[in-house]
Design a protein around this motif. Structure first.
Motif, PDB file in Angstrom:
ATOM      1  N   ASP A  77       0.859  -1.188   0.000  1.00  0.00           N
ATOM      2  CA  ASP A  77       0.000   0.000   0.000  1.00  0.00           C
ATOM      3  C   ASP A  77       0.896   1.239   0.000  1.00  0.00           C
ATOM      4  OD1 ASP A  77      -1.670   2.142   0.612  1.00  0.00           O
ATOM      5  OD2 ASP A  77      -2.899   0.977   2.009  1.00  0.00           O
ATOM      6  N   ASN A 137       0.211   4.366  -0.449  1.00  0.00           N
ATOM      7  CA  ASN A 137      -0.308   5.499   0.325  1.00  0.00           C
ATOM      8  C   ASN A 137       0.067   5.362   1.792  1.00  0.00           C
ATOM      9  OD1 ASN A 137      -1.480   6.886  -1.834  1.00  0.00           O
ATOM     10  ND2 ASN A 137      -3.356   5.683  -1.695  1.00  0.00           N
ATOM     11  N   LYS A 138      -0.095   4.153   2.316  1.00  0.00           N
ATOM     12  CA  LYS A 138       0.274   3.914   3.714  1.00  0.00           C
ATOM     13  C   LYS A 138       1.769   4.109   3.922  1.00  0.00           C
ATOM     14  CE  LYS A 138      -1.698   0.583   6.124  1.00  0.00           C
ATOM     15  NZ  LYS A 138      -2.034  -0.761   6.636  1.00  0.00           N
ATOM     16  N   LEU A 139       2.566   3.603   2.998  1.00  0.00           N
ATOM     17  CA  LEU A 139       4.014   3.763   3.096  1.00  0.00           C
ATOM     18  C   LEU A 139       4.393   5.241   3.078  1.00  0.00           C
ATOM     19  CD1 LEU A 139       6.822   2.448   3.205  1.00  0.00           C
ATOM     20  CD2 LEU A 139       6.749   2.312   0.716  1.00  0.00           C
ATOM     21  N   ASN A 140       3.786   6.003   2.203  1.00  0.00           N
ATOM     22  CA  ASN A 140       4.054   7.437   2.133  1.00  0.00           C
ATOM     23  C   ASN A 140       3.661   8.135   3.437  1.00  0.00           C
ATOM     24  OD1 ASN A 140       4.988   9.748   0.632  1.00  0.00           O
ATOM     25  ND2 ASN A 140       2.854  10.387   0.527  1.00  0.00           N
ATOM     26  N   GLU A 141       2.544   7.742   4.019  1.00  0.00           N
ATOM     27  CA  GLU A 141       2.110   8.322   5.299  1.00  0.00           C
ATOM     28  C   GLU A 141       3.107   8.019   6.404  1.00  0.00           C
ATOM     29  OE1 GLU A 141      -1.900   7.256   6.425  1.00  0.00           O
ATOM     30  OE2 GLU A 141      -2.634   7.672   4.396  1.00  0.00           O
ATOM     31  N   VAL A 142       3.600   6.792   6.437  1.00  0.00           N
ATOM     32  CA  VAL A 142       4.567   6.398   7.468  1.00  0.00           C
ATOM     33  C   VAL A 142       5.860   7.196   7.303  1.00  0.00           C
ATOM     34  CG1 VAL A 142       6.021   4.500   8.291  1.00  0.00           C
ATOM     35  CG2 VAL A 142       3.595   4.105   7.844  1.00  0.00           C
ATOM     36  N   TYR A 164       6.161  10.098   5.909  1.00  0.00           N
ATOM     37  CA  TYR A 164       5.810  11.471   6.306  1.00  0.00           C
ATOM     38  C   TYR A 164       5.821  11.603   7.829  1.00  0.00           C
ATOM     39  CZ  TYR A 164       3.241  15.881   6.545  1.00  0.00           C
ATOM     40  OH  TYR A 164       2.859  17.169   6.808  1.00  0.00           O
ATOM     41  N   ASP A 165       5.269  10.595   8.533  1.00  0.00           N
ATOM     42  CA  ASP A 165       5.255  10.607   9.998  1.00  0.00           C
ATOM     43  C   ASP A 165       6.667  10.583  10.575  1.00  0.00           C
ATOM     44  OD1 ASP A 165       2.489  10.693  10.111  1.00  0.00           O
ATOM     45  OD2 ASP A 165       2.252   8.557  10.538  1.00  0.00           O
TER      46      ASP A 165
END
Length: 109
Positions: free
Chosen positions: A2, A4-9, A11-12
């Protein structure tokens, strides 16, 4: 995977590093510690340290290394937008250096 999830992580992780304002050497020291924990977990799982018990499996320790490596990257001014380009460059270098060299004598990169 995923993306999108990887990008969010990612970013976090970048945000946490910005919030902490920690010296890059702290992250580098933490990375060294995490690599040691990964090495020990692999040794235990491969039967070389039968007397030890693990808190976490080696795959989890590898993820800790990835997180800490990213934190180190961001703490020294690494840019999220350039991360994919740098990763691609480094993976391509690894590919070029290992083509035809899989002799069982270690990595050649």
């Amino acid at each position: 995977i995923d993306l999108n999830k990887l990008n969010e992580v990612i970013y976090d992780i970048e945000g946490l590093v910005e919030d902490e304002h920690e010296n890059p050497f702290v992250y580098a020291a933490c990375l060294t510690e995490e690599v040691g924990e990964l090495s020990e977990a692999i040794l235990v799982e491969d039967g070389y340290k039968e007397h030890k018990t693990l808190k976490e499996p080696a795959v989890n320790e590898a993820v800790d290394c990835v997180i800490t490596a990213l934190a180190t990257y961001f703490s020294i001014g690494g840019d999220r937008d350039e991360l994919a380009d740098i990763l691609e460059l480094k993976v391509n270098k690894w590919k070029q250096n290992t083509m035809g060299q899989r002799s069982g004598k270690g990595l050649h990169w």
